[in-house]
Write an enzyme that holds these catalytic residues in place. Structure first.
Site: not given
Ligand SMILES: C[S@@+](CC[C@H](N)C(=O)[O-])C[C@H]1O[C@@H](n2cnc3c(N)ncnc32)[C@H](O)[C@@H]1O
Length: 479
Positions: A295, A297, A299, A362, A415
């Site tokens: 979520g 979404g 990537k 991620d 990130c």
């Protein structure tokens, strides 16, 4: 150095009773929207990047007013640390005692006075007018007095007064000048490999970049749109990602490919870390891909397109149902319907062990890599935020490795460049697992200079070097 004893202005204290605010007037919609968003960020932890567009839409604020509201909101939030240091010198007691409805007015005024071309008298009078409407006459008088004091000096003069001297406290100096919490300056310097006692020149470039407006980058979803489709709508080809284009101006949502779901807004480094996962050679089967934290979404949308072109399938897992819904939208109509979305807790996988050839984790993180786009997050995060996330990050990476078949590959992405959640997590998991080998991530992004860390084992993007978010990537092979 501050000299509050010189201040003739007394601030209303938090909790003091005030006359009720008069209802909003339609006048000056830009400042009103900016104020309402700033106040919601201050008082109820709202997210500016979600609330601002919604407020503009709801109130029908468009064109120049919308552009001004956006500049005022984001500019004020980004430079809040600097403005607070200056405002603190302009009130009679600690700024902390100024109530939460007045504070955004003062910051908004300081921003206009110190960082925009709005003439000082117009900045003060428009902000005091706004104050009258939102916090009443009494507190508007206080705002007027404080802003007149702010207007007596320009930014450079104020910084010379309120920022610690660079020679004796370089970190503190950079924190005030570039508007970041002190711990964050230290953490970012460490991530850049600069020692606290050194010049910190690279750190300073990074901090400055965090205060710039980020460019809008689009992704053309593979198999559904081409970069040329975006270029024909006014975008320009991007520097690194073969699927990216930069949009110099205009609303990305108005572009046809975006409206049709064939393209989307996505940072270029986000595209590249997903792409790197798909570039690593794997022996044998290469048909099952997993995105463990999908979520909203971004990537997954790109991976679904790439999987579709390679006869592979993507399973996109997301623990929050509402975010899983966004993933479903992002992968909709991918080539061969290559993606399936499940609501799942990836630390307790519902799928078989060793079922996947490629896995992306991620991980939820502090987001220190996206400070340009989430301007308030630098004031919300603490060192404890990262500590609190570490067990989840470790568990997700561990389960990602369990979910990968021997010979398959895992991409661990954040990130954030913050070491405890990047190399710290990868090193901790590697230390426990003899079945893992590092794949030199930088080798799989040869088109991007200056991203290699730890001799190329890992990749770290930076806003000031690459114009992207500060994404981290590690690639690991399951043995
Ligand atoms: C950094 S975001 C992922 C961003 C996404 N990959 C993209 O490109 O749009 C992390 C996501 O992980 C989700 N998440 C957190 N814990 C999770 C868990 N235990 N299992 C699955 N998803 C989880 C969060 O809800 C959040 O949506």
């Amino acid at each position: 150095m501050t000299d509050r004893s010189r201040s003739p202005y007394r601030s209303p204290r938090r909790g003091q009773r005030r006359p009720a605010a008069t209802p909003p007037a339609p006048k000056d919609p830009a400042r009103r929207v900016a104020y309402d968003v700033l106040r919601a960020v201050e008082t109820r932890d709202a997210y500016a990047n979600l609330l601002l567009p919604a407020q503009l839409r709801e109130r029908g604020v468009t064109g120049r007013d919308a552009a001004l509201a956006t500049e005022l909101t984001y500019g004020t939030l980004r430079r809040q640390g600097t403005y607070d240091a200056i405002l603190d010198a302009c009130v009679d007691r600690s700024l902390r005692s100024v109530d939460a409805e007045v504070l955004p007015v003062l910051r908004l005024g300081a921003h206009q006075l110190l960082s925009t071309k709005i003439p000082p008298h117009a900045a003060v009078s428009a902000t005091v007018d706004l104050a009258r409407r939102v916090v009443g006459q009494h507190r508007a008088r206080f705002a007027n007095a404080v802003l007149r004091r702010v207007s007596a000096r320009d930014m450079e003069e104020w910084l010379a007064i309120v920022a610690p001297a660079a020679e004796s406290d370089r970190i503190g100096h950079l924190a005030v000048v570039h508007s970041h919490p002190r711990w964050m300056v230290e953490a970012l310097a460490a991530a850049l490999g600069e020692r606290p006692g050194s010049e910190l020149a690279d750190t300073e470039r990074l901090l400055a970049a965090h205060n710039d407006r980020p460019r809008v980058t689009l992704v053309a979803k593979p198999g559904r749109a081409a970069v040329a489709d975006l270029v024909s709508e006014g975008a320009v080809e991007a520097r690194y990602s073969p699927y990216a284009a930069y949009l110099p101006e205009g609303d990305p949502a108005a572009l046809r490919p975006v409206r049709q779901g064939r393209a989307a807004v996505q940072d270029e480094a986000s595209q590249l870390v997903a792409l790197a996962l798909t570039r690593v050679p794997v022996e044998g089967a290469d048909a099952t891909w997993l995105d463990m934290c999908a979520g909203p979404g971004g990537k997954a949308g790109l991976l679904a397109g790439l999987a579709g072109g390679r006869e592979a399938h993507l399973l996109a897992a997301e623990v929050q149902p509402s975010r899983a819904g966004l993933v479903a939208g992002a992968v909709r109509r991918s080539v061969r319907d290559a993606a399936r979305v499940v609501v799942a807790d990836s630390t307790r996988p519902a799928w078989r062990e060793a079922a996947f050839d490629r896995v992306l984790v991620d991980a939820p993180c502090t987001g220190l890599g996206a400070l340009r786009r989430r301007p308030e997050s630098r004031w919300r995060r603490t060192p404890e935020t990262a500590e609190g996330l570490a067990p989840l990050q470790r568990a997700l990476l561990d389960r990602a490795l369990d979910s990968t078949r021997p010979g398959g590959v895992v991409a661990y992405v954040t990130c954030s460049p913050h070491l405890p959640e990047t190399r710290g997590i990868v090193d901790a998991v590697r230390a426990q697992r003899p079945d893992v080998a590092v794949i030199r991530a930088a080798d799989h992004l040869p088109e991007v200079a200056d991203v290699a860390v730890d001799d190329g084992d890992y990749v770290q993007f930076w806003p000031h070097r690459h114009g992207t978010d500060a994404m981290f990537l590690a690639l690991l092979r399951r043995l």
